[in-house]
Design a protein around this motif. Structure first.
Motif, PDB file in Angstrom:
ATOM      1  N   ILE A  14       0.655  -1.156  -0.061  1.00  0.00           N
ATOM      2  CA  ILE A  14       0.048   0.027  -0.025  1.00  0.00           C
ATOM      3  C   ILE A  14       0.751   1.154  -0.113  1.00  0.00           C
ATOM      4  CG2 ILE A  14      -1.662   1.186   1.405  1.00  0.00           C
ATOM      5  CD1 ILE A  14      -2.761  -1.281   2.173  1.00  0.00           C
ATOM      6  N   LEU A  15       1.891   1.092   0.859  1.00  0.00           N
ATOM      7  CA  LEU A  15       2.656   2.181   0.837  1.00  0.00           C
ATOM      8  C   LEU A  15       3.479   2.874  -0.395  1.00  0.00           C
ATOM      9  CD1 LEU A  15       4.546   1.863   4.508  1.00  0.00           C
ATOM     10  CD2 LEU A  15       2.774   3.464   3.788  1.00  0.00           C
ATOM     11  N   VAL A  16       3.881   1.554  -1.304  1.00  0.00           N
ATOM     12  CA  VAL A  16       4.560   1.893  -2.346  1.00  0.00           C
ATOM     13  C   VAL A  16       3.477   2.298  -3.397  1.00  0.00           C
ATOM     14  CG1 VAL A  16       5.693   0.361  -4.159  1.00  0.00           C
ATOM     15  CG2 VAL A  16       6.495  -0.173  -1.956  1.00  0.00           C
ATOM     16  N   GLY A  17       2.164   1.895  -3.340  1.00  0.00           N
ATOM     17  CA  GLY A  17       1.253   2.263  -4.133  1.00  0.00           C
ATOM     18  C   GLY A  17       0.933   3.704  -4.253  1.00  0.00           C
ATOM     19  N   LEU A  18       1.233   4.222  -3.077  1.00  0.00           N
ATOM     20  CA  LEU A  18       1.037   5.564  -2.604  1.00  0.00           C
ATOM     21  C   LEU A  18       2.222   6.462  -2.973  1.00  0.00           C
ATOM     22  CD1 LEU A  18      -0.860   5.483   0.537  1.00  0.00           C
ATOM     23  CD2 LEU A  18      -1.837   5.910  -1.552  1.00  0.00           C
ATOM     24  N   GLY A  19       3.386   5.820  -3.452  1.00  0.00           N
ATOM     25  CA  GLY A  19       4.812   6.394  -3.679  1.00  0.00           C
ATOM     26  C   GLY A  19       5.356   6.609  -2.391  1.00  0.00           C
ATOM     27  N   MET A  20       5.084   5.852  -1.533  1.00  0.00           N
ATOM     28  CA  MET A  20       5.825   6.082  -0.117  1.00  0.00           C
ATOM     29  C   MET A  20       6.686   4.540   0.289  1.00  0.00           C
ATOM     30  SD  MET A  20       2.713   7.769   1.939  1.00  0.00           S
ATOM     31  CE  MET A  20       3.478   7.547   3.504  1.00  0.00           C
ATOM     32  N   THR A  21       7.941   4.473  -0.273  1.00  0.00           N
ATOM     33  CA  THR A  21       8.791   3.242   0.068  1.00  0.00           C
ATOM     34  C   THR A  21       9.184   3.172   1.568  1.00  0.00           C
ATOM     35  OG1 THR A  21       9.503   3.441  -2.363  1.00  0.00           O
ATOM     36  CG2 THR A  21      10.486   2.116  -0.873  1.00  0.00           C
ATOM     37  N   PRO A  22       8.702   2.113   2.241  1.00  0.00           N
ATOM     38  CA  PRO A  22       8.948   1.938   3.415  1.00  0.00           C
ATOM     39  C   PRO A  22      10.490   1.768   3.604  1.00  0.00           C
ATOM     40  CG  PRO A  22       8.069  -0.146   2.711  1.00  0.00           C
ATOM     41  CD  PRO A  22       7.689   0.840   1.613  1.00  0.00           C
ATOM     42  N   ALA A  23      11.266   2.257   4.333  1.00  0.00           N
ATOM     43  CA  ALA A  23      12.709   2.350   4.604  1.00  0.00           C
ATOM     44  C   ALA A  23      12.855   0.943   5.506  1.00  0.00           C
ATOM     45  CB  ALA A  23      13.213   3.564   5.329  1.00  0.00           C
ATOM     46  N   LEU A  24      14.053   0.448   4.948  1.00  0.00           N
ATOM     47  CA  LEU A  24      14.523  -0.586   5.829  1.00  0.00           C
ATOM     48  C   LEU A  24      13.542  -1.804   6.047  1.00  0.00           C
ATOM     49  CD1 LEU A  24      17.125   1.020   8.017  1.00  0.00           C
ATOM     50  CD2 LEU A  24      17.596  -0.267   5.894  1.00  0.00           C
ATOM     51  N   ALA A  25      12.676  -2.278   5.342  1.00  0.00           N
ATOM     52  CA  ALA A  25      11.625  -3.318   5.644  1.00  0.00           C
ATOM     53  C   ALA A  25      12.268  -4.381   6.011  1.00  0.00           C
ATOM     54  CB  ALA A  25      10.714  -3.205   4.426  1.00  0.00           C
ATOM     55  N   ASP A  26      12.459  -4.711   7.110  1.00  0.00           N
ATOM     56  CA  ASP A  26      13.039  -6.058   7.751  1.00  0.00           C
ATOM     57  C   ASP A  26      12.128  -6.900   8.408  1.00  0.00           C
ATOM     58  OD1 ASP A  26      15.818  -4.856   7.031  1.00  0.00           O
ATOM     59  OD2 ASP A  26      15.703  -3.567   8.437  1.00  0.00           O
ATOM     60  N   ASN A  27      12.669  -7.955   8.474  1.00  0.00           N
ATOM     61  CA  ASN A  27      12.026  -9.194   9.184  1.00  0.00           C
ATOM     62  C   ASN A  27      12.554  -9.175  10.565  1.00  0.00           C
ATOM     63  OD1 ASN A  27       9.922 -11.616   9.627  1.00  0.00           O
ATOM     64  ND2 ASN A  27      11.667 -12.557   9.922  1.00  0.00           N
ATOM     65  N   ILE A  28      11.894  -9.191  11.505  1.00  0.00           N
ATOM     66  CA  ILE A  28      12.439  -9.233  13.124  1.00  0.00           C
ATOM     67  C   ILE A  28      11.811 -10.509  13.875  1.00  0.00           C
ATOM     68  CG2 ILE A  28      12.611  -7.863  15.475  1.00  0.00           C
ATOM     69  CD1 ILE A  28      11.392  -5.473  13.530  1.00  0.00           C
ATOM     70  N   VAL A  29      12.872 -11.278  14.335  1.00  0.00           N
ATOM     71  CA  VAL A  29      12.264 -12.598  15.073  1.00  0.00           C
ATOM     72  C   VAL A  29      12.081 -12.047  16.692  1.00  0.00           C
ATOM     73  CG1 VAL A  29      13.048 -14.746  15.828  1.00  0.00           C
ATOM     74  CG2 VAL A  29      13.336 -14.080  13.489  1.00  0.00           C
ATOM     75  N   LEU A  30      11.200 -12.382  17.010  1.00  0.00           N
ATOM     76  CA  LEU A  30      10.729 -11.773  18.358  1.00  0.00           C
ATOM     77  C   LEU A  30      10.440 -13.118  19.490  1.00  0.00           C
ATOM     78  CD1 LEU A  30      10.039  -9.524  20.665  1.00  0.00           C
ATOM     79  CD2 LEU A  30       7.758  -9.739  19.485  1.00  0.00           C
ATOM     80  N   TRP A  31      11.172 -13.241  20.652  1.00  0.00           N
ATOM     81  CA  TRP A  31      10.910 -14.167  21.280  1.00  0.00           C
ATOM     82  C   TRP A  31      10.086 -13.646  22.509  1.00  0.00           C
ATOM     83  CZ3 TRP A  31      15.074 -18.455  22.454  1.00  0.00           C
ATOM     84  CH2 TRP A  31      15.620 -19.099  21.447  1.00  0.00           C
ATOM     85  N   VAL A  32       8.952 -14.021  23.102  1.00  0.00           N
ATOM     86  CA  VAL A  32       8.421 -13.525  24.257  1.00  0.00           C
ATOM     87  C   VAL A  32       7.986 -14.407  25.299  1.00  0.00           C
ATOM     88  CG1 VAL A  32       7.393 -11.772  22.797  1.00  0.00           C
ATOM     89  CG2 VAL A  32       6.069 -13.744  23.250  1.00  0.00           C
ATOM     90  N   ASN A  33       7.783 -14.308  26.206  1.00  0.00           N
ATOM     91  CA  ASN A  33       7.483 -15.155  27.339  1.00  0.00           C
ATOM     92  C   ASN A  33       5.919 -15.772  27.047  1.00  0.00           C
ATOM     93  OD1 ASN A  33       7.096 -12.572  28.148  1.00  0.00           O
ATOM     94  ND2 ASN A  33       6.258 -13.131  30.112  1.00  0.00           N
ATOM     95  N   ALA A  34       5.667 -17.101  27.177  1.00  0.00           N
ATOM     96  CA  ALA A  34       4.580 -17.819  26.562  1.00  0.00           C
ATOM     97  C   ALA A  34       3.031 -17.106  27.015  1.00  0.00           C
ATOM     98  CB  ALA A  34       4.583 -19.199  26.958  1.00  0.00           C
ATOM     99  N   PRO A  35       2.942 -16.501  28.218  1.00  0.00           N
ATOM    100  CA  PRO A  35       1.740 -15.828  28.587  1.00  0.00           C
ATOM    101  C   PRO A  35       1.402 -14.822  27.627  1.00  0.00           C
ATOM    102  CG  PRO A  35       2.753 -16.319  30.550  1.00  0.00           C
ATOM    103  CD  PRO A  35       3.955 -16.608  29.449  1.00  0.00           C
ATOM    104  N   LEU A  36       2.419 -14.185  27.104  1.00  0.00           N
ATOM    105  CA  LEU A  36       1.997 -12.994  26.337  1.00  0.00           C
ATOM    106  C   LEU A  36       1.453 -13.303  24.865  1.00  0.00           C
ATOM    107  CD1 LEU A  36       4.934 -10.529  26.867  1.00  0.00           C
ATOM    108  CD2 LEU A  36       2.695 -10.367  27.722  1.00  0.00           C
ATOM    109  N   ALA A  37       1.706 -14.570  24.503  1.00  0.00           N
ATOM    110  CA  ALA A  37       1.118 -15.009  23.149  1.00  0.00           C
ATOM    111  C   ALA A  37       0.496 -16.342  23.171  1.00  0.00           C
ATOM    112  CB  ALA A  37       2.424 -15.328  22.118  1.00  0.00           C
ATOM    113  N   SER A  38      -0.383 -16.467  24.121  1.00  0.00           N
ATOM    114  CA  SER A  38      -1.133 -17.432  24.389  1.00  0.00           C
ATOM    115  C   SER A  38      -2.413 -17.831  23.486  1.00  0.00           C
ATOM    116  CB  SER A  38      -1.605 -17.815  25.963  1.00  0.00           C
ATOM    117  OG  SER A  38      -2.310 -16.546  26.339  1.00  0.00           O
ATOM    118  N   GLY A  39      -2.315 -18.079  22.350  1.00  0.00           N
ATOM    119  CA  GLY A  39      -3.477 -18.099  21.627  1.00  0.00           C
ATOM    120  C   GLY A  39      -3.446 -16.951  20.469  1.00  0.00           C
TER     121      GLY A  39
END
Length: 409
Positions: A14-39
């Motif tokens: 969408i940003l590209v379609g609007l002429g707004m290229t997102p800078a540094l579009a990276d993938n981030i691996v995030l580890w969290v304590n299990a209760p924060l991501a329960s389901g």
């Protein structure tokens, strides 16, 4: 559990379609304590969708049980793998930073540091460098069985040490097998006593790395608590063996102990264990000054991450101004200064308010690399020894020498 978000690809398109290229579009691996991501409906996923839409980055989430997190992080990151961003129990920061596994974010965080409460912020600092920012905070307060207190002829919860002592003694009845206050053994009891050392004007390890465990103020605090068991018999026998929070809470849940020192995590456990129990939560009774030990989780970044800028953007997003509402969805306390205003405290559930009202008096445990060993082996053993009759001055002197040895002093 592992969840990979694809929604940010659409956001980027969408940003590209609007002429707004997102800078540094990276993938981030995030580890969290299990209760924060329960389901799949856990609040964190909605928060990450918003981050992805705003930044163009993608986030890959992995939930890890609390008891496995520290070991898994050491193993993975020592081998050059692991997450880019990780949730850390605040007690783990020093060990991971000392091992060179965390990114120094001192410079990046300098401009936003004043938005966090001082205690939780300090818990992410090691050797004068910032390695983590607080995701959420907690501390310990006083849980009181309202009926037992009233039956003992006491009209209000204790607010100072003398009142705490008197209430504990008044609720103790050998014939009925009731006690004034429940405490843990070994490292559980040690965690409960730290607040009292600070309340008595004492210190554990100062900013220069010197131990003060043998100082009179620290000795007096430990002696005060130990004598509630050894002399007043106001603690149940479980103080000798209680090795986890369920065992610490058990006498209180069973209405055999009128008080217990614990954190906000105890509320749900107590209500589940005894739905009919009438209890209230109060700030810790004050000694020479207010004080409470801080717990909680921080967010940190792997030292050799390939995406440091994106990773810091995620840390800033999750711990910043949005965290007040974000953490409220988990019934957790944000570590922002904005969360500790009278207006913000009034919006919290009644039983959560005492924790945040005393947050300004919160102390992080010493952020030293060998703290885990000090807590379990040194403080746990000294607490066990004093409740078994060893003079506090002698036990604390031995503990002080042991800590100085671990510090290399």
């Amino acid at each position: 559990m592992r969840q990979i978000w694809k929604g940010s690809v659409t956001a980027a398109a969408i940003l590209v379609g609007l002429g707004m290229t997102p800078a540094l579009a990276d993938n981030i691996v995030l580890w969290v304590n299990a209760p924060l991501a329960s389901g799949p409906d856990a609040p964190i996923y909605e928060e990450l969708k918003a981050f992805e839409a705003e930044s163009g980055h993608t986030v890959e989430v992995q939930a890890v049980p609390h008891m496995e997190m520290e070991r898994n992080l050491f193993v993975a990151m020592s081998g050059g793998a692991g997450p880019d961003v990780m949730a850390l129990d605040i007690a783990w920061v020093a060990g991971l930073a000392d091992a060179g596994l965390l990114l120094d974010i001192t410079e990046q965080s300098a401009s936003i540091a004043d938005q966090y409460q001082p205690g939780p912020l300090a818990a992410g600092r090691f050797q004068q460098k910032q390695y983590a920012l607080p995701l959420y905070t907690n501390n310990v307060a006083l849980f009181v069985n309202d009926k037992m207190l009233a039956d003992a002829g006491i009209e209000k919860a204790p607010t100072n040490w003398q009142e705490l002592h008197d209430a504990a003694v008044a609720m103790t009845n050998a014939e009925k097998e009731t006690f004034g206050i429940s405490f843990g053994g070994n490292r559980m009891g040690a965690f409960q006593l730290y607040s009292f050392i600070w309340q008595n004007g004492g210190e554990i390890i100062d900013a220069e790395g010197k131990s003060h465990v043998g100082d009179p103020e620290a000795v007096e605090a430990v002696d005060f608590l130990a004598k509630l068991y050894t002399e007043s018999k106001a603690m149940p026998e479980s103080v000798l063996t209680a090795g986890n929070w369920d065992e610490v809470h058990a006498p209180f849940v069973q209405e055999r102990a009128g008080m217990v020192v614990s954190g906000d995590w105890a509320i749900a456990a107590i209500e589940k264990g005894n739905p009919n129990l009438e209890f209230s939560v109060h700030p810790l009774p004050v000694g020479k000054q207010a004080g409470t030990v801080i717990g909680g989780y921080n967010l940190a970044i792997r030292s050799d991450t390939a995406v440091p800028d994106a990773s810091f953007a995620l840390v800033e997003w999750l711990t910043g101004p949005r965290s007040v509402e974000f953490m409220a969805k988990y019934n957790r306390l944000s570590a922002l200064e904005a969360a500790a205003t009278p207006e913000a405290i009034a919006k919290l559930p009644e039983q959560m308010q005492p924790f945040m009202s005393q947050a300004g008096a919160g102390h992080p445990r010493p952020v030293v690399a060998s703290w885990s060993q000090m807590h379990s082996d040194v403080f746990g053993n000294l607490w066990d020894s004093v409740i078994r009759g060893k003079p506090a001055s002698e036990a604390m002197a031995e503990a002080n020498a042991a800590i100085e040895g671990l510090l290399g002093n």
